[in-house]
Design a protein around this motif. Structure first.
Motif, short mmCIF file in Angstrom:
data_model
loop_
_atom_site.label_atom_id
_atom_site.label_comp_id
_atom_site.label_asym_id
_atom_site.label_seq_id
_atom_site.Cartn_x
_atom_site.Cartn_y
_atom_site.Cartn_z
N LYS A 160 52.36 16.50 51.58
CA LYS A 160 51.61 17.41 50.71
C LYS A 160 51.06 18.59 51.50
O LYS A 160 51.06 19.73 51.03
N SER A 195 53.93 20.91 52.18
CA SER A 195 54.31 21.61 50.94
C SER A 195 53.33 22.73 50.62
O SER A 195 53.72 23.81 50.17
N GLN A 204 54.18 26.78 50.24
CA GLN A 204 53.78 27.59 49.08
C GLN A 204 52.96 28.80 49.53
O GLN A 204 53.10 29.90 48.99
N ASP A 224 58.15 22.82 41.77
CA ASP A 224 56.87 23.32 42.29
C ASP A 224 56.86 24.85 42.37
O ASP A 224 55.89 25.45 42.87
#
Length: 576
Positions: A213, A216, A220, A306
């Motif tokens: 996480k 990720s 982003q 996502d």
């Protein structure tokens, strides 16, 4: 393979054939063969196929053709045999080779503007020996295409976004905050990527989820241009780019344009929006993609659930920029065979998006470079980094190759320059001499050998030619008289054909989109020359005219070898 001599003979035959013969120039080229017995001629045209069309006996047709073709053609049963005047041919070819005119190609038609995209390393990863195959293949293609007259843009598409960078920065911020590069910056960063990958894989399930996480989120932020992460990303990216530029400089590779994945992210998102509106793309379980199952290509995702883009999305954006901004009509992607499905999907999507240029898009797929222990992987860290490769090559050149060389009187710079040329010749030739689709094993001692199918063998042969010319006190001006009698020998004829056939070989290599045919041609050429030299006392000829003719031949052969090697990115030394 078509050659200038076969082309000329085909043109002559075509000019005397009746229209009802139904054979094109290309048909004739394919039919022309070399007789098994040299006494029968240099080339032969069989009349069997022609006889079926014109309904005449093959021997009669052969006689009728000879009557129209001239004295250098003779009928032998159903064959028209051609005899080349090698003495006259030599007078024309040798002078052109020495002036360079033989190696200047004028295209018969306007050639498409071409982009050759190669190297494409990922920042924040180490550049290793496996990457050299891509560089060697791509740069040779650029050189050969330009030689034939193509307007070529040499492009490098840098992977400066993606999960691998998020992993590297995650590890850097979490465990090495504020640290500065130690040694080779690219390899230093690559070590963080390897460490991060291993840490995530080895973590307990609950901690693994947390790590994933966090990574990720960084990805982003990179795509969203978060100010804090962007500053670190740009700084570390430049460390990698400095490392890449140093490598390209050492290998003698130049690019006309650098693309960056990060430059096309916004364009990629716009392509997704436009594709959804036009119906090219569809939503599927929160993601966006193209259903290519009817073509056996599966579902190609272009936007993850996502909201982040993928390689495919950015390749679509890059292609559109090539076509619209750079006016590219022909595009060659030099990428490993692991991406074959990817490019089949991308090309099919571009076709559905309405780009006609896609019919001239080609993926040059190549096999991996292995080490004796197996496949290399940056993720696992079992790679030969470029810095170690370069150091190892240069050390072995100086310890092994230079052991038998008399370098007395050489300056330190000449020693270093020659060592680099040998090292670069070894790595470039070793990477491209095989069919690109084949997996190759990097073998440093073998690739550095001056005996056998290697780059240093080409250098050895060229240096031998130059040594002969120096000992013969050849000035390059004694090219006015050529003794035709020299070119009655089979080996002299074969060497003369090497000069004539270089351009046709380059054309074949470009058509094959692989430099291997040229590498093979040069290796065979060197073998033929060395065999010829072992049997021929060039410098001990009693007849001055004959000796001079041999020296002119050697000089022309040296220029041919130098030109061909240069197209492979191999720079030749004048002595060793």
């Amino acid at each position: 393979m078509s050659t200038p001599l076969k082309d000329t003979i085909a043109d002559r035959i075509h000019s005397v054939l009746p229209s009802e013969a139904g054979l094109s120039r290309d048909d004739l080229i394919a039919l022309i063969e070399v007789p098994s017995d040299a006494k029968l001629g240099d080339y032969a045209f069989p009349c069997f196929r022609l006889a079926k069309t014109l309904k005449k006996a093959p021997p009669l047709l052969a006689q009728e053709l000879v009557a129209k073709l001239g004295a250098d053609a003779k009928a032998t049963g159903p064959y028209v045999n051609f005899f080349i005047d090698y003495g006259q041919l030599a007078k024309n070819i040798l002078a052109n080779a020495l002036t360079g005119a033989a190696f200047k190609v004028t295209p018969a038609r306007k050639l498409p503007r071409t982009m050759i995209e190669f190297s494409q390393p990922n920042t924040h990863k180490a550049f290793h020996v496996g990457h050299c195959r891509n560089v060697a293949l791509g740069d040779a293609l650029v050189r050969m295409n330009r030689y034939l007259g193509y307007d070529v843009v040499a492009a490098n598409y840098i992977g400066d976004e993606g999960t691998h960078i998020a992993k590297c920065l995650w590890y850097y911020m979490k465990f090495k905050p504020g640290a500065k590069p130690e040694g080779n910056a690219g390899e230093w960063l690559g070590g963080f990527y390897t460490a991060a990958t291993q840490m995530v894989e080895d973590a307990p399930d609950d901690l693994k989820i947390i790590y994933q996480k966090e990574i990720s989120t960084i990805l982003q932020k990179i795509e969203g241009r978060d100010p804090a992460i962007t500053k670190l990303w740009e700084e570390t990216k430049e460390w990698s780019m400095d490392s890449f530029r140093e490598i390209y400089s050492w290998l003698g590779v130049k690019f006309d344009h650098y693309f960056y994945e990060s430059e096309v992210t916004d364009e990629a998102r716009k392509i997704v929006e436009d594709g959804l509106k036009s119906g090219v793309f569809v939503n599927s379980q929160g993601a966006v993609g193209v259903d290519l199952n009817d073509l056996g290509l599966g579902f190609c995702m272009v936007l993850k659930s996502d909201g982040t883009t993928l390689y495919s999305t950015r390749d679509l954006a890059l292609a559109r920029r090539k076509f619209e901004e750079f006016k590219i009509e022909r595009s060659i992607y030099v990428v490993a065979n692991e991406q074959e499905l990817h490019f089949k999907q991308v090309f099919k999507i571009l076709e559905r998006m309405g780009f006609p240029q896609v019919k001239n898009c080609h993926h040059l797929s190549y096999g991996l470079v292995m080490i004796p222990s197996g496949k290399m992987s940056s993720r696992l860290g079992n790679v030969i980094y470029f810095s170690a490769l370069r150091e190892g090559l240069l050390n072995q050149v100086k310890e092994v190759a230079f052991k038998d060389l008399d370098t007395s009187g050489w300056s330190a710079s000449e020693v270093d320059d020659t060592a680099q040329k040998i090292a670069v010749a070894a790595i470039r030739y070793g990477m491209i001499a095989s069919d690109p689709k084949k997996t190759i094993i990097f073998d440093m001692p073998q690739w550095l050998s001056f005996v056998g199918d290697t780059g240093p063998y080409l250098l050895y042969t060229y240096v031998r030619m130059r040594s002969i010319l120096r000992k013969g006190e050849f000035t390059g001006t004694d090219v006015g008289y050529v003794d035709s009698a020299v070119f009655q020998g089979a080996e002299e004829k074969a060497l003369l054909k090497r000069i004539i056939n270089l351009n046709a070989t380059v054309e074949r290599a470009v058509n094959d989109q692989a430099p291997a045919p040229l590498a093979c041609f040069l290796f065979d050429f060197c073998q033929e020359f060395n065999s010829f030299y072992a049997k021929t006392s060039i410098l001990k000829q009693d007849d001055p005219a004959r000796k001079n003719t041999y020296l002119v031949l050697v000089a022309a052969l040296a220029e041919t070898l130098k030109t061909g090697a240069g197209l492979l990115g191999i720079d030749v030394p004048e002595r060793m």
